[in-house]
Structure formats: structure tokens, C-alpha cells
Design a protein around this motif. Structure first.
Motif, mmCIF file in Angstrom:
data_model
loop_
_atom_site.group_PDB
_atom_site.id
_atom_site.type_symbol
_atom_site.label_atom_id
_atom_site.label_comp_id
_atom_site.label_asym_id
_atom_site.label_seq_id
_atom_site.Cartn_x
_atom_site.Cartn_y
_atom_site.Cartn_z
ATOM 1 N N ASN A 446 9.531 -43.771 -13.555
ATOM 2 C CA ASN A 446 8.800 -44.019 -12.319
ATOM 3 C C ASN A 446 9.521 -45.153 -11.596
ATOM 4 O O ASN A 446 9.653 -46.255 -12.138
ATOM 5 N N PRO A 447 10.041 -44.943 -10.377
ATOM 6 C CA PRO A 447 10.841 -45.978 -9.708
ATOM 7 C C PRO A 447 10.092 -47.273 -9.456
ATOM 8 O O PRO A 447 10.719 -48.312 -9.267
ATOM 9 N N VAL A 504 8.354 -38.331 -8.697
ATOM 10 C CA VAL A 504 7.685 -38.621 -7.422
ATOM 11 C C VAL A 504 6.362 -39.297 -7.748
ATOM 12 O O VAL A 504 5.484 -38.699 -8.373
ATOM 13 N N ASN A 505 6.223 -40.534 -7.329
ATOM 14 C CA ASN A 505 5.035 -41.323 -7.643
ATOM 15 C C ASN A 505 3.886 -40.959 -6.704
ATOM 16 O O ASN A 505 4.069 -40.814 -5.499
ATOM 17 N N GLY A 514 2.145 -38.767 -11.629
ATOM 18 C CA GLY A 514 3.011 -38.338 -10.544
ATOM 19 C C GLY A 514 3.512 -36.934 -10.789
ATOM 20 O O GLY A 514 2.915 -36.155 -11.547
ATOM 21 N N TYR A 515 4.612 -36.601 -10.157
ATOM 22 C CA TYR A 515 5.191 -35.260 -10.264
ATOM 23 C C TYR A 515 6.676 -35.358 -10.623
ATOM 24 O O TYR A 515 7.321 -36.377 -10.380
ATOM 25 N N LEU A 516 7.173 -34.296 -11.195
ATOM 26 C CA LEU A 516 8.595 -34.171 -11.482
ATOM 27 C C LEU A 516 9.164 -33.024 -10.656
ATOM 28 O O LEU A 516 8.603 -31.918 -10.644
ATOM 29 N N LEU A 533 6.426 -30.138 -11.259
ATOM 30 C CA LEU A 533 5.623 -30.238 -12.474
ATOM 31 C C LEU A 533 4.716 -31.468 -12.418
ATOM 32 O O LEU A 533 5.056 -32.466 -11.778
ATOM 33 N N ASP A 534 3.614 -31.389 -13.119
ATOM 34 C CA ASP A 534 2.718 -32.540 -13.292
ATOM 35 C C ASP A 534 3.268 -33.367 -14.453
ATOM 36 O O ASP A 534 3.364 -32.879 -15.583
ATOM 37 N N SER A 535 3.633 -34.612 -14.176
ATOM 38 C CA SER A 535 4.265 -35.433 -15.217
ATOM 39 C C SER A 535 3.325 -35.737 -16.378
ATOM 40 O O SER A 535 3.781 -36.048 -17.481
#
Length: 568
Positions: A446-447, A504-505, A514-516, A533-535
Motif C-alpha cells: 500500500n503506497p 489501489v488504496n 483496497g484493490y489490486l 481484485l479485492d486485496s
């Protein structure tokens, strides 16, 4: 110095299967341009892949598909077809930029190394509220691209052999080597978009149209030769002085070059470093050996063949550089900790997920680096991705290994460096983050946790279910919980591979909330999909949120590094 047998790593040979499927052919229309799409067509006598039962043959040609050239540009964004699921209304709108090589074969029979392929920028514009994804793609108009592609006919002719490649007919005495193809990674900073390449200046891109604005120099790019001062004579300094006139004069290499790397402080929303200055011949002595190769000089072998990993050194050097100046610690004693490297157990660091530090009450400092690394014996410059200048086909065996040698493959590691309050080294260790024997690479987090302690790492990995190519290409997404040491995986299915994941946060409180985003290469159908995808649901059947199909005529090759930019 002469080349020694141990300088070159010879991987096991993945022989081209007998009665193999004829290679794909790209046909051209008269007066075609790269702006007007040219569809990929196949020979009429091509054997349908569904009729091929030989597992090795299928695996061989599936791998070739990952590096199939794509000449089409998509200047006007097209809407992608939703084939599974839907985008949630709360999905943050933005654009996923993905870069990488787009062209590997020209119109004159020359085939180049994937690392020398011209930068092909892809953009997936995701509209969360409307549940739509629009796709566009363009080549980065570098100086080399404009020299090698005819804008009128759309034909390509490689004139730069690149550091990794040899062109058809060897092209002896071809001195054009260092072509900047802007194909390695992409960065958005201060509202500006940049395509990067190790060894050259970044190219700025218009984020809305994908048009190339031009190169951006961060240093005074003059031809003044910089001579480093040395206290003692060393064999490497002699080699550098001898070769510098050759590299600078004959091969037109600049005396100073940019290494295109960057790091972002997500919390402070600022760029820490985008490029660093380096001399051509200042090589890390702990990693490389250099031997003169007339074959490389004359164009009969790749220039990179003159470099080889130094297997005789049992450690790898790590430098800890201070980010901020400290006027109270300017004497030589306190500065010594960053002037000399820390010797870690031997490893080749590939990609870094994150690095953070902790200072205890006594002032002792602990640095931790989560990354992917491999053994020196696996890493091979000139044959990376299976390139062989003596063969028209890629040899995927180089990216794999024999049974019992899995420890050499890329894998997730944790590097721990402990310094006392006086900055003297107390301990340096390298441990595996997980016990999986299969390979993994391209780690992301997660950035929002960049530079700070994190819990989850995501990466592309192999599940090991393929009999022939069990370690690469990657066919799985991996989620590692560093706290519990648990590993969760998701796989798209048979004969489907995945590229680098992108986190993606959601903007919520949970680190893994978040999502991938990941590109899925459906090699059985010769197509690409964008998968969301759902992380949190990795390993669950409900992991896939949405899947969008890229038109078959626009199928693109494997990308390297991408970036997610929220809509401003």
C-alpha cells in the motif's frame, strides 16, 4: 583481461520442440503508420494450439506470446468490454499507466532483447462511478524510436543494437549502443508524467494524450569528462582510463549518465530522488567483473556480455546514505558509517517493496528492507527473459532452474541492518520472508505505508503447477502477512499468466483495504485482460471484482513497471 569459463552462466537448454508451431507473422498494409492500427495475422497453415497435446510444445509457444510485438497505437481511448463482475461505486477513479517494451522484431529480420525494446505506454482510465475502463496506448517518441520507425510507411529498422542485443548480420562495427528506449518504469510527479530508463534521461509524457513532450535533463548534460580522484592506484582505475576514450569516443556514450530510479515519500507527497549521476566505468567492485570482449566491441555479441557477476565475492555491499544533512555530525568519524558499505550475505537485489527504520530508546537504529532477491548463479545479464542472439526464439529455461536449485530463484527477503548509537554496525542479516520454494518478484505494498512499517506485501509469483516452466512466467498473485507469516495466493487459471500487481488504496484505515490491478495474459486465446481484485479476499473465490477484455488486435506484450494515479 580474457574471458574465463566461469564468467558466463550457461543455463540448461530448453530445446525447440520438433514439429513446432510455425511462428506468428506480422503482415503490413501499404503506407501504414503506427497511428493507424495494423492487425496481427497468422499463416494459413498455422496449427491450432488446441490441437497440440505436447505439453512442452504448448509451454514453449505460450512463452513466445508474452513477448509478441504490438505495432498498433491507440491514440483515442476505447471502452473495454466487461466480461466479469463490475466496478464498485466507491472505486477511486484514476488511471493505471503500464510501460514496457512493445517491439522485438523489425522489418529486416533483427530481433532484440526485451530490455532493448522500444517503450510502449499503456493507459487504463478507470471511471469508478460509471463502472467503465477506457484503454489507450502509444509508443514513447524517443530519439531512438524516431530514428528506427518510418512515420510514413510504419516500417521499423533497428539501427541501434542496444546494450543487450545483436542485430541481424551482426552489424560489425555498429557503434550505436546506448539507445534510450524509455521502457522500464513510469512515474507521475507534480502533475507531470515521466517514462524512465536505466542509463538515460526521463521522457516526459502528456498524461491525457500520451504524446511525448520530450526528454528532461536533471543535470548539465555537457561533454566534459569527469575524472575521479583516487588515493591509490587500482587495476579498475587503469581499466577505466583505458576504456573511457573508447566508450566516449567510438560508442558516443556520454561521460555522465542518469540512472533512472526514483523514490516517493507518500506521506509528505514529495519526490525524494528521481535520478542519480554516475560515471560509465565506476562499477560496483563487489558485484561485477569486467573483461575485454572484441566480440562485444565489434557487434558480434551484446555489449552487456563484457560484464559478469563476480561469484568469488561471498558478500554484497549495501550503502546507507543519509537523506538530510546534519551539521552537528560533519566530522569524519560520524560520517564514516555511510562512506563505507555494509557487507551483507551474498544476494542480488531485484526489486524493493519498502524500507523503514526504527530507533530504540538507547539510540540504536534498525533498518529493514523488504524486497525480492536471487542468487548470483541465477542472474544472467545477456540471457535475461531467455534472449539468445543466435536464435530467433526465446529460451524460457534461463528464467527457470533444475530441481533442487530453487533457492537460486527470485524470492521475497528481509534485510535487517542494526547500528548502535554511534552508527557502528552490530548486525546484518538476510532472511526469507516466506518458505515457498517457488519464485516470486515485483513486490508492492500500500503506497501510503511507503517508508513506514508495513504488514502486507503483494507480488507476482509461481504456483509451480506447470511441469515444464514451473517458475516463470508468473501465474499467481501472492499476499504475504508479515505479522503472522501467512501466505495467501490467487491464480487466474490454466494457461493464464499475470504481470506486476498494482495496489489501489481505498482511502480507508485498513492497510490491506483496497484493490489490486493486474494484467492477465490469456495465452490460450492470445488475449489480455485487466483484472481488478479485492486485496482482502486473496485466496477466496470472490477475489475477482471485475475483469475487462482488451481487443485481440490490441493484445500487448508483457509490461515491466506501472503506476496508479488518482483522478485530480
Amino acid at each position: 583481461m580474457l574471458a574465463k569459463p566461469h564468467h558466463i552462466i550457461s543455463p540448461s537448454i530448453f530445446r525447440t520442440p520438433e514439429n513446432f508451431v510455425p511462428p506468428q507473422i506480422i503482415r503490413y498494409r501499404p503506407n501504414a503508420t503506427t497511428i493507424q492500427p495494423i492487425p496481427i495475422s497468422f499463416p494459413d497453415k498455422r496449427v491450432p494450439i488446441q490441437e497440440v497435446n505436447n505439453e512442452k510444445m504448448v509451454a514453449f509457444w505460450d512463452y513466445q506470446f508474452l513477448f509478441m510485438s504490438q505495432r498498433l497505437e491507440v491514440p483515442n481511448p476505447i471502452k473495454l468490454k466487461l466480461i466479469e463482475g463490475s466496478i464498485p461505486k466507491d472505486f477511486p477513479s484514476g488511471t493505471y499507466f503500464l510501460t514496457g517494451p512493445g517491439l522485438f522484431i523489425d522489418d529486416y529480420g533483427s530481433k532484440i532483447h526485451p530490455l532493448d525494446g522500444h517503450g510502449y505506454l499503456r493507459a487504463f482510465e478507470i471511471d469508478g462511478p460509471n463502472g467503465e475502463v477506457r484503454f489507450s496506448a502509444k509508443y514513447v517518441k524517443t530519439k531512438a524510436q524516431m530514428e528506427e520507425c518510418d512515420p510514413i510507411s510504419g516500417s521499423w529498422k533497428f539501427t541501434h543494437r542496444g546494450p543487450f542485443s545483436v542485430l541481424k548480420g551482426k552489424m560489425i562495427a555498429n557503434t550505436k549502443v546506448m539507445k534510450n528506449v524509455a521502457n522500464t518504469s513510469i512515474l507521475k510527479w507534480g502533475g507531470r508524467l515521466f517514462c524512465l530508463w536505466e542509463g538515460g534521461t526521463p521522457y516526459e509524457i502528456n498524461p491525457k494524450t500520451l504524446d511525448t513532450i520530450g526528454s528532461l535533463n536533471f543535470i548539465n548534460d555537457d561533454d566534459e569528462v569527469y575524472e575521479a580522484r583516487v588515493d591509490q592506484s587500482h587495476a579498475w582505475d587503469v581499466v577505466a582510463r583505458i576504456l573511457k576514450p573508447i566508450l566516449h569516443g567510438i560508442f558516443k556514450m556520454p561521460s555522465r549518465r542518469l540512472l533512472s530510479h526514483y523514490k516517493i515519500d507518500a506521506q509528505r507527497k514529495r519526490l525524494i530522488v528521481m535520478a542519480c549521476n554516475a560515471e560509465d566505468m565506476v562499477l560496483p567492485r563487489s558485484h561485477y567483473t569486467f573483461y575485454g570482449s572484441m566480440a562485444a566491441i565489434t557487434g558480434q555479441a551484446p555489449m552487456i556480455s563484457a560484464l559478469s557477476v563476480n561469484h568469488s565475492k561471498t558478500t554484497s555491499s549495501i550503502y546507507i546514505l543519509p537523506r538530510f544533512s546534519n551539521t552537528t555530525a560533519s566530522n569524519c568519524d560520524t560520517d564514516e558509517y555511510w562512506r563505507k558499505p555494509i557487507e551483507a550475505p551474498q544476494l542480488w537485489l531485484l526489486h524493493v517493496a519498502n524500507a523503514f527504520e526504527n530507533i530504540d530508546d538507547d539510540g540504536n537504529v534498525t533498518f529493514q528492507i523488504h524486497a525480492t532477491a536471487c542468487a548470483y548463479k541465477w542472474f544472467n545479464f545477456q540471457k535475461m527473459f531467455g534472449y539468445n542472439w543466435q536464435n530467433d526464439k526465446l529460451d524460457p529455461s534461463m528464467m527457470n532452474c533444475k530441481e533442487g536449485k530453487e533457492q537460486r530463484l527470485p524470492h521475497l527477503v528481509e534485510v535487517t541492518i542494526k547500528l548502535d548509537r554511534t552508527k557502528k554496525l552490530r548486525e546484518c542479516t538476510v532472511t526469507r520472508l516466506n518458505k515457498r520454494a517457488k519464485s516470486s518478484d515485483f513486490p508492492v505494498i500500500n503506497p501510503e505505508c511507503s517508508g513506514y512499517k508495513h504488514r502486507y506485501v503483494y507480488a507476482a509469483a509461481s504456483c509451480g503447477s506447470h511441469q515444464t516452466l514451473s517458475h516463470f512466467p508468473f501465474d499467481t498473485l501472492l499476499k504475504l502477512d508479515h505479522l503472522t507469516k501467512k501466505v495467501f495466493t490467487w491464480s487466474p487459471g490454466s494457461r493464464r499468466f499475470v504481470g506486476e500487481p498494482m495496489f489501489v488504496n481505498k482511502g480507508s484505515f485498513g492497510e490491506d483495504d483496497g484493490y489490486l490491478l493486474v494484467v492477465e495474459y490469456v495465452v490460450s486465446r492470445r488475449m489480455c485482460n485487466l483484472v481488478i481484485l479485492d486485496s482482502k479476499r486473496i485466496v477466496e473465490a470472490r477475489a475477482v471484482i471485475a475483469r475487462f477484455e482488451v481487443p485481440k488486435s490490441l493484445t500487448f506484450p508483457l509490461g515491466f513497471h506501472g503506476t496508479w494515479t488518482p483522478k485530480e
